[in-house]
Structures are given as structure tokens and as C-alpha cells.
Design a protein around this motif. Structure first.
Motif, short mmCIF file in Angstrom:
data_model
loop_
_atom_site.label_atom_id
_atom_site.label_comp_id
_atom_site.label_asym_id
_atom_site.label_seq_id
_atom_site.Cartn_x
_atom_site.Cartn_y
_atom_site.Cartn_z
N ALA A 138 38.37 36.61 42.36
CA ALA A 138 38.98 35.33 42.71
C ALA A 138 39.14 34.46 41.46
CB ALA A 138 38.11 34.61 43.75
N LEU A 139 38.17 34.53 40.55
CA LEU A 139 38.27 33.74 39.32
C LEU A 139 39.44 34.21 38.46
CD1 LEU A 139 37.10 31.61 37.40
CD2 LEU A 139 35.62 33.40 36.45
N VAL A 140 39.56 35.53 38.31
CA VAL A 140 40.65 36.07 37.50
C VAL A 140 42.00 35.75 38.12
CG1 VAL A 140 41.73 38.22 36.74
CG2 VAL A 140 39.27 37.89 36.46
N PHE A 141 42.11 35.98 39.44
CA PHE A 141 43.39 35.71 40.10
C PHE A 141 43.72 34.22 40.09
CE2 PHE A 141 46.00 34.73 43.82
CZ PHE A 141 47.07 35.58 43.61
N GLY A 142 42.70 33.37 40.25
CA GLY A 142 42.94 31.93 40.24
C GLY A 142 43.46 31.45 38.90
N VAL A 143 42.88 31.96 37.79
CA VAL A 143 43.35 31.57 36.46
C VAL A 143 44.79 32.03 36.27
CG1 VAL A 143 43.06 32.00 34.00
CG2 VAL A 143 41.06 31.52 35.43
N TRP A 144 45.08 33.27 36.66
CA TRP A 144 46.45 33.80 36.52
C TRP A 144 47.44 33.01 37.37
CZ3 TRP A 144 49.89 35.99 39.97
CH2 TRP A 144 51.01 36.63 39.40
N ALA A 145 47.06 32.73 38.64
CA ALA A 145 47.96 32.00 39.54
C ALA A 145 48.22 30.59 39.05
CB ALA A 145 47.37 31.96 40.95
#
Length: 399
Positions: A138-145
Motif C-alpha cells: 500500500a505504501l509503494v502503490f500510494g507513493v506511485w499513485a
């Protein structure tokens, strides 16, 4: 590959900000990592220093930081504060990098989560592993999003700016075109006024010179006609020059009506030509009607140009006729003479002679044909429809 290696343009202020950001991360996360483990600290600086170029080379920075993180994973060095460089590099490529490579970076980030869980939480139970995997994912996807959202917003703002710039360019182009059309119109009006007035004055001057000795009264009449014509032409010239002066001062009001001659002014025009010595007959057939200002001015100027050229080219003693036929759908204007038939020569200068007639007629949706007659003389025929083409109301008002 060429696009990846090419540095993106960046203002000096933004370069300074990136340098300060990378320096701050090195001073904090880098030295904290160095305090935990000597080799781990070196790896941390390897993930933080490249962030100086995160906006000029986002793809290269991301893959360089990932390479250092892979080396960390292979050597078994524990996670440390310097790993924040991975998230910053992922954010940079999602905002400033190529869209396709940005999505590949998201996949690499997901793979990194699996690798981290398998290395650093391998002794935990599966529930804890799943929890950590979901949290890191979720952290990785949140930063990317978040980066993608900023990219999309930046593109939208850029499109709005480009659209505003395009609208401004279109407005300037339309303004220049309007000025050009106005100047062409005024130049055409000046030509019509000057050519007609000078033609009458030349004819009268020649006649007065010839009659000076034999008929002083005729010479006086010719001189009086020259004076009247000159004063009338000068008055119209001053009106035209006044319009030009208003244009230069940006004081021209497009809604202000400008009185212009029309079909009702033709009898006065023909009387002036008769006084110049030209034998002119004037006939009107059909049922006269009120014409739009543009159409009436066009008919007047075509007759004026035809009579002017008759004065210049038909020769002495030529007889001229002007006829208007108010048909059901169009006004037909005919100017004919029985002179030498030299007529109007096409001119390369728009707004003069036959070219000027055709321009005027085309604006009103009509046509003009002109040429020598089979039996001698010259003939001009203009067909002007009553219904103006769409969009001509503006032109009519500006006339």
C-alpha cells in the motif's frame, strides 16, 4: 534510450531545491544508516546521492537506486533509513519519467515488497508476513499513485496554458486580419474617390483648356466643375484619413455607423459625370427595394468605377448607359459605352480596376464580368444577390 539519457530542462531554482533535498536526506537518513552499519551506510548514500538528478534523469535515478537496493538484498544488509531513497525515486519517475517506464517501476516496486518480506520477515508467521506485505504494498502503490496524480494535474495545467496561449495567438491573428481588412477597405474607398474625382477634373481641365480662347464661359464652367469636384473629393479623402487616424489611436468604434453612398446616390453621381462632358443615360427597371448598406455601396462603387474608366479610356464623344434591374433574387448592374473599348485592364494591385470590382462583388456574394463588346465599346455586368452570405452582417456594419 535516447530520451532517458537526455537531461530534461530544469530551472536553476528547481536544481537547487533537488540538491538541498538530497543533501538533507544524506545528512539525516544517510548518517543514521552509517551509524547502524558501516557498509549499510555506504549503501544508503548510494540510494540518496542520485536523488540530486531525480527530475533531470528520473528513469536513470530510479534504476540506479533499485540496483543499490538489490545489492543490499543480496548482501543481507538490514533495512535502514536510507531506503527512503527508493520511495523518493519511485515518486520522481511517476511524476517526471516516461509513462511506460513509470508503470514498469510500479511493478519493480511490488517485486521489491515480495523480496523484502521473503528476506527480512522470513521467520515471521504467515499472517504477519501478509500484513507487512499489504502495508508495504500500500505504501509503494500510494507513493506511485500520488506521483501519477501530480503528473496528470501537471499535464492538465500545461494543456490549459497551451490552450490559453493558442487563444491569444488566434486573437492576435484575428486582430491583425481585421486591421488588414479595414486598411484594404479604406484603401479601396480612397482609390474609388480619388480615381473618379481626378478623372472628372482631367476631362474638365482638357475641355477648359481647349475652350479657353473660343468660349470663356465654357472654360469658366469647366473650372467651376473642377473646383467642386476637387472639394468633394477632398472632403471624402479627409473622412477616410480620419478613419485611419482613429484606427491608429484604437478609437474606432465598430458599432458606430458610417454613412456611405448607395443606389440612391447614383443620380447625383451621374449628374456629376454629365457635367464633366460624358453623355450618360440612367435606367431603372423592376421594382426598386431597400438594399443592405453593403450591397448598395457595392453597386454604387461598381458604377463609379465603370464611369471612371469610361472617362479615361472610351475617348471623346462616347455615349454611356447605366442600368439597374431589380430582379426577384438579385440586382443586375450594367455599365456600357460605345467608345474605343479599351476598358478596364486587370491590375496586379488588389482594389483597383476590374480586380476591385470583383472583390467588392464577391464580398456580397455576387459576380462581375467585364470586357469589350462585339460591336465596339465596353461593358461591365454585375450580378448582386439580395441575400448576403452568412457572416456578412459584420462586414456590412463595418462599411
Amino acid at each position: 534510450m535516447t530520451g532517458i539519457l537526455t537531461a530534461r530542462p530544469l530551472p536553476a531554482r528547481s536544481r537547487a531545491f533537488d540538491l538541498l533535498l538530497a543533501g538533507a536526506l544524506c545528512l539525516t537518513a544517510g548518517f543514521l544508516s552509517l551509524a547502524q552499519a558501516h557498509f549499510g551506510g555506504i549503501l544508503a548514500f548510494g540510494m540518496l546521492v542520485p536523488l540530486i538528478w531525480r527530475r533531470t534523469h528520473p528513469e536513470l535515478v530510479f534504476f540506479a537506486v533499485c540496483s543499490v537496493a538489490a545489492l543490499q538484498w543480496l548482501t543481507g544488509v538490514q533495512l535502514q533509513p536510507g531506503n527512503i531513497g527508493l520511495l523518493v525515486a519511485l515518486y520522481a519517475i511517476s511524476v517526471y519519467g516516461d509513462t511506460r517506464l513509470s508503470r514498469i517501476a510500479l511493478g519493480i516496486g511490488g517485486l521489491g515488497v515480495l523480496m523484502a518480506v521473503s528476506r527480512y520477515w522470513s521467520n515471521s508467521d504467515w499472517k504477519q508476513q501478509v500484513t507487512i506485505m499489504v502495508a508495504l504494498g500500500a505504501l509503494v502503490f500510494g507513493v506511485w499513485a500520488f506521483g501519477e496524480r501530480r503528473r496528470t494535474r501537471g499535464l492538465y495545467v500545461a494543456q490549459l496554458e497551451e490552450r490559453a496561449a493558442q487563444l491569444e495567438r488566434d486573437r492576435d491573428r484575428e486582430s491583425k486580419l481585421a486591421v488588414s481588412n479595414e486598411r484594404t477597405r479604406i484603401a479601396r474607398e480612397i482609390h474609388d474617390v480619388v480615381a473618379h474625382g481626378l478623372s472628372i477634373m482631367i476631362v474638365q481641365a482638357d475641355g477648359g483648356l481647349y475652350a479657353a480662347d473660343q468660349s470663356p464661359e465654357a472654360a469658366k464652367k469647366a473650372l467651376a466643375t473642377i473646383g467642386d469636384t476637387g472639394r468633394a473629393s477632398l472632403t471624402e479623402m479627409r473622412k477616410m484619413l480620419g478613419l485611419l487616424k482613429q484606427d491608429e489611436q484604437n478609437e474606432l468604434d465598430p458599432n458606430q455607423p458610417r454613412p456611405q453612398p448607395g443606389v440612391s446616390s447614383l443620380p447625383e453621381l451621374i449628374d456629376n459625370v454629365r457635367e464633366a462632358g460624358l453623355n450618360v443615360t440612367y435606367d431603372v427597371t423592376g421594382e426598386p427595394r431597400d438594399l443592405p448598406a453593403l450591397l448598395g455601396l457595392t453597386a454604387y462603387r461598381i458604377v463609379q468605377e465603370g464611369l471612371t474608366n469610361t472617362l479615361k479610356h472610351a475617348g471623346p464623344g462616347a455615349r454611356t448607359s447605366v442600368s439597374l434591374d431589380f430582379g426577384r433574387e438579385m440586382l443586375t448592374v450594367v455599365v456600357t459605352d460605345d467608345g474605343r473599348g479599351a476598358g478596364v485592364a486587370p491590375s496586379s494591385d488588389p482594389g483597383h480596376g476590374l480586380v476591385g470590382m470583383r472583390q467588392r462583388a464577391s464580398v456580397s456574394g455576387g459576380t462581375v464580368s467585364a470586357g469589350p463588346k462585339a460591336g465596339g465599346g465596353y461593358e461591365v455586368i454585375a450580378k448582386l444577390p439580395y441575400n448576403l452570405p452568412s457572416g456578412e452582417h459584420v462586414s456590412e456594419r463595418s462599411e
